[in-house]
Design a protein around this motif. Structure first.
Motif, PDB file in Angstrom:
ATOM      1  N   THR A  14       0.850  -1.112   0.075  1.00  0.00           N
ATOM      2  CA  THR A  14       0.070   0.142  -0.047  1.00  0.00           C
ATOM      3  C   THR A  14       0.893   1.317  -0.093  1.00  0.00           C
ATOM      4  N   ILE A  15       0.285   2.442   0.015  1.00  0.00           N
ATOM      5  CA  ILE A  15       1.011   3.597   0.007  1.00  0.00           C
ATOM      6  C   ILE A  15       1.922   3.704   1.371  1.00  0.00           C
ATOM      7  N   SER A  18       5.296   3.497   0.566  1.00  0.00           N
ATOM      8  CA  SER A  18       6.017   4.365  -0.379  1.00  0.00           C
ATOM      9  C   SER A  18       6.899   5.439   0.421  1.00  0.00           C
ATOM     10  N   ASP A  20       5.958   8.037   1.384  1.00  0.00           N
ATOM     11  CA  ASP A  20       5.472   8.914   2.451  1.00  0.00           C
ATOM     12  C   ASP A  20       5.390   8.597   3.783  1.00  0.00           C
ATOM     13  N   PRO A  23       1.878   7.160   8.631  1.00  0.00           N
ATOM     14  CA  PRO A  23       0.952   7.807   8.745  1.00  0.00           C
ATOM     15  C   PRO A  23       0.881   8.899  10.001  1.00  0.00           C
ATOM     16  N   ASP A 238     -12.468   6.770   2.099  1.00  0.00           N
ATOM     17  CA  ASP A 238     -11.450   7.809   2.435  1.00  0.00           C
ATOM     18  C   ASP A 238     -12.204   9.116   2.380  1.00  0.00           C
ATOM     19  N   HIS A 240     -11.988  11.404   0.318  1.00  0.00           N
ATOM     20  CA  HIS A 240     -11.870  12.104  -1.056  1.00  0.00           C
ATOM     21  C   HIS A 240     -12.960  11.688  -1.775  1.00  0.00           C
ATOM     22  N   GLN A 335      -5.315   0.075   6.857  1.00  0.00           N
ATOM     23  CA  GLN A 335      -6.150   1.149   5.889  1.00  0.00           C
ATOM     24  C   GLN A 335      -6.731   2.036   6.854  1.00  0.00           C
ATOM     25  N   LEU A 338      -4.258   5.015   7.413  1.00  0.00           N
ATOM     26  CA  LEU A 338      -3.960   5.732   6.178  1.00  0.00           C
ATOM     27  C   LEU A 338      -5.038   6.884   6.025  1.00  0.00           C
ATOM     28  N   ARG A 343      -4.970  10.407   3.680  1.00  0.00           N
ATOM     29  CA  ARG A 343      -4.643   9.950   2.601  1.00  0.00           C
ATOM     30  C   ARG A 343      -5.533   8.916   1.570  1.00  0.00           C
ATOM     31  N   PRO A 344      -5.543   9.276   0.335  1.00  0.00           N
ATOM     32  CA  PRO A 344      -6.526   8.426  -0.705  1.00  0.00           C
ATOM     33  C   PRO A 344      -6.229   7.022  -0.636  1.00  0.00           C
ATOM     34  N   ALA A 346      -5.729   3.618  -1.689  1.00  0.00           N
ATOM     35  CA  ALA A 346      -4.583   2.837  -2.738  1.00  0.00           C
ATOM     36  C   ALA A 346      -5.334   1.871  -3.645  1.00  0.00           C
TER      37      ALA A 346
END
Length: 706
Positions: A14-15, A18, A20, A23, A238, A240, A335, A338, A343-344, A346
């Motif tokens: 997942t992100i 990455s 980033d 969290p 999320d 978003h 999840q 995040l 964060r959106p 992934a």
């Protein structure tokens, strides 16, 4: 708490992997037990500092030791610790926690707690206030989702209605009905009403439980769907605007509205129905701007699995979330973290693939043989099975009290198909060792063996229709192990007096060098009262040598003088080789796990065995006991009759509440009641609550003049 590569699929990248990075730097876990340990596990994997909170009852709990930091927040009572919003917020400030993960239960769906977090500048790892407000009330939630095209069960809210109004509306809706507290969840307070005559008592019980558990006695009445299946859908959303679902879970196997065994996917949901269920769940979540990992629950008609009705939305992580993790490979706690960090997602809907089948069993501290009454005690031995995922609240040395929910562990198996997953779960339950506290392990295995469960032909009433559970009789291996443990305990007890003598000379078995042991038998009592006579175990020097040398090494290493406390590892090499585990509790009972079953046994002297047999005969010949005793420690929440009232056999006299469950105590025979307790009393197990004295037979008038 363990996760085996054979059963727990690797989480997909997942992100969080990455550039980033994690969290959050520090997260406080506002919960206890297995869910606190499970959240801490993900925090550790992501490199996030974890903060545990604990009550006085949990000072030595596993989650306290496993966290990076731990903060005391109050006494044992949940209302003064885990539910104390100010104390939890203060702990977060003290440890510089940026976010709070509430787990499930306690404050996880409390809008006031979410507001307190926001006011303190702390991230609440959960949904926004709107979702909590709307979905936290069953009546409002049902009205809300209906307006967004989600199918719901026919029913009505009892807000502002008198009992007469409710009775009239219930007649129009039609029986059978389900009476539900509008606030809260977990099946607490739910009452099934099959006829108008049952409605008054059901309303009174539901209101009392709702007021005590949730501080709100508002009720909701719904048509009872006959032979329903309980299907729920896991959603992720999320901030978003993206919402996806991770397939469904089948949670049909329930007892008193409490889930017992859950699985993913459901054996009756096909791809088309899964898509429709998922769409409805996503619509419900989107309608309240939901964010995080939540669950939308549905009832599915048993005879029409393509027909479903919205029940409620749980806006937090569910107890049964591991089965979804095993079939999707998605870490739901990660999840949540995040999403809470803004964060959106992934993952897209097309990324979700269901691989194989997963099934979970909830291990409760309870006594199925005694009507599933909650159990308490010291965990003498806890040993998890290999090859499956186990999320446990306890370990050897833990204490199970009546302060919290009786669920102490979850055992979760994954397989290529449903049959393989069930077989692996059954084998894992057989291998699970829990000594010192009664549990439902045997019942879970019996349930998995039921033809309806094996064939997937289930409904929420299946468990209630099963005959009363009876534990298996102790095997020869269990009886022999108990007899041996009793002999060794007797030998050890004599050591301080005759320290110069070796264990061989203290056995009293008649063993002599160069000769065979003298034939002898030992009576062993089961907790049920049954007494079995077994051949005396072989107490030759080799057995003592392995046991005694181990005990002395442990005493020496710990600096103790004399016998070491029995931690459950005190088994002979012969017992280990045969797969037998033995431990002795404070009352002198010997707990034995042998042949995939657990028994509580006690060796008896000949005199004790004779006295018990005589007492049993006297009880059989005597009248029904007039004393009504508490079936477990708890609180008296209701007295159903007045002192001195006349009652019939089976009439409810007292209701005891323990571990969030109510247990009625009824009259054993007709007679006159004398109450020994009042509402609000805290009572211990077997305490006398009332006496029911049989009424004297009326003397007929004689026709003969005196």
């Amino acid at each position: 708490m363990t996760s085996s590569p054979a059963s727990l699929r690797e989480a997909r990248p997942t992100i969080a992997d990455s550039v980033d990075g994690p969290p959050f730097a520090t997260v406080l876990v506002a919960n206890r037990g297995e869910i606190a340990r499970r959240v801490i596990r993900t925090l550790r994997r992501l490199g996030i500092r974890s903060v545990a909170v604990y009550s006085d009852a949990d000072a030595d709990a596993p989650h306290v030791r496993e966290a990076d930091v731990a903060v005391r927040i109050g006494p044992a009572a949940a209302s003064a610790s885990y539910l104390d919003i100010a104390a939890v917020i203060a702990a977060a400030r003290e440890t510089a926690a940026e976010a709070i993960h509430p787990g499930y239960g306690f404050l996880s769906e409390n809008a006031g707690f979410a507001r307190a977090c926001a006011d303190a500048g702390i991230v609440f790892i959960g949904p926004g206030e709107r979702a909590l407000d709307v979905m936290g009330d069953k009546i409002r939630a049902k009205e809300h989702v209906t307006a967004h095209g989600v199918p719901t069960v026919p029913g009505f809210s009892a807000v502002g209605m008198t009992d007469a109004d409710i009775a009239a509306a219930a007649g129009e809706t039609g029986y059978p009905l389900l009476v539900k507290p509008s606030a809260g969840g977990g099946g607490k307070g739910m009452q099934v009403v099959r006829a108008a005559s049952e409605l008054p008592e059901a309303l009174a019980t539901a209101r009392r439980v709702a007021a005590a558990a949730f501080g709100d006695d508002t009720l909701l009445l719904e048509r009872l769907i006959v032979r329903p299946r309980h299907i729920e859908v896991q959603v992720l959303a999320d901030a978003h605007g993206d919402v996806i679902h991770l397939g469904e879970r089948e949670c049909t196997l329930q007892r008193r509205h409490q889930k017992v065994i859950e699985e993913a996917p459901s054996p009756v949901v096909d791809a088309a129905t899964r898509a429709r269920l998922g769409a409805a769940a996503c619509a419900a979540a989107a309608s309240v701007d939901y964010r995080g990992a939540g669950t939308v629950e549905f009832l599915v008609a048993g005879d029409r699995p393509d027909e479903f009705f919205f029940i409620e939305m749980n806006t937090r992580l569910q107890v049964e979330h591991p089965v979804t993790e095993l079939v999707t490979g998605v870490d739901l706690v990660e999840q949540q973290l995040l999403v809470a960090a803004g964060r959106p997602l992934a993952l897209a809907q097309d990324d979700i693939r269901l691989d194989g089948h997963a099934i979970e069993a909830r291990v409760y501290a309870e006594s199925p043989e005694r009507g599933f009454l909650p159990a308490t005690g010291d965990v003498l031995v806890w040993r998890e099975p290999a090859g499956v995922r186990t999320d446990a609240a306890v370990e050897s040395g833990s204490v199970v009290s009546s302060d919290y929910d009786p669920m102490i562990a979850k055992v979760i198996a994954h397989g290529s198909d449903r049959a393989q997953a069930i077989e692996r779960l059954d084998a894992a339950l057989a291998e699970t060792v829990l000594l010192g506290v009664d549990s439902n392990l045997g019942f879970l295995r019996a349930l998995l063996a039921d033809p309806g469960v094996r064939g997937g032909d289930m409904d929420t009433g299946l468990i209630d229709r099963l005959p009363p559970y009876s534990a298996s009789e102790p095997s020869q291996a269990a009886l022999t192990a108990a007899a041996l443990a009793g002999e060794l305990a007797r030998v050890r007890a004599s050591e301080p007096v005759r320290a110069a003598a070796g264990p061989l000379w203290l056995t009293g078995t008649g063993w002599r060098a160069g000769s065979a042991p003298v034939g002898r038998t030992v009576a062993v009592e089961a907790e049920s009262g049954a007494i079995a006579v077994v051949a005396a175990p072989d107490l030759a020097p080799a057995s003592f040598s392995a046991m005694d040398s181990r005990r002395r090494r442990e005493s020496s290493a710990s600096g103790r003088v004399g016998p070491a406390p029995h931690d459950g590892s005190h088994t002979t090499e012969q017992a280990r080789a045969s797969g037998v585990t033995v431990a002795t509790d404070a009352a002198g009972w010997i707990w034995v796990h042998a042949d995939a079953a657990t028994h509580r046994l006690r060796p008896l002297t000949r005199r004790e065995a004779m006295e018990k047999r005589l007492a049993a005969r006297e009880r059989d010949a005597a009248a029904t006991d007039p004393e009504l005793r508490a079936p477990m420690p708890g609180a008296v929440v209701a007295l159903h009759v007045a002192d001195g009232a006349a009652v019939a056999a089976g009439d409810r006299i007292v209701t005891i509440e323990a571990m969030k469950m109510e247990h009625p105590v009824v009259a054993p025979h007709a007679g006159v009641v004398r109450l020994d307790v009042v509402t609000g009393d805290q009572v211990r197990r077997d305490q006398v609550l009332a006496h029911v004295t049989a009424a004297e037979p009326a003397h007929e008038a004689s026709d003969t003049p005196s």
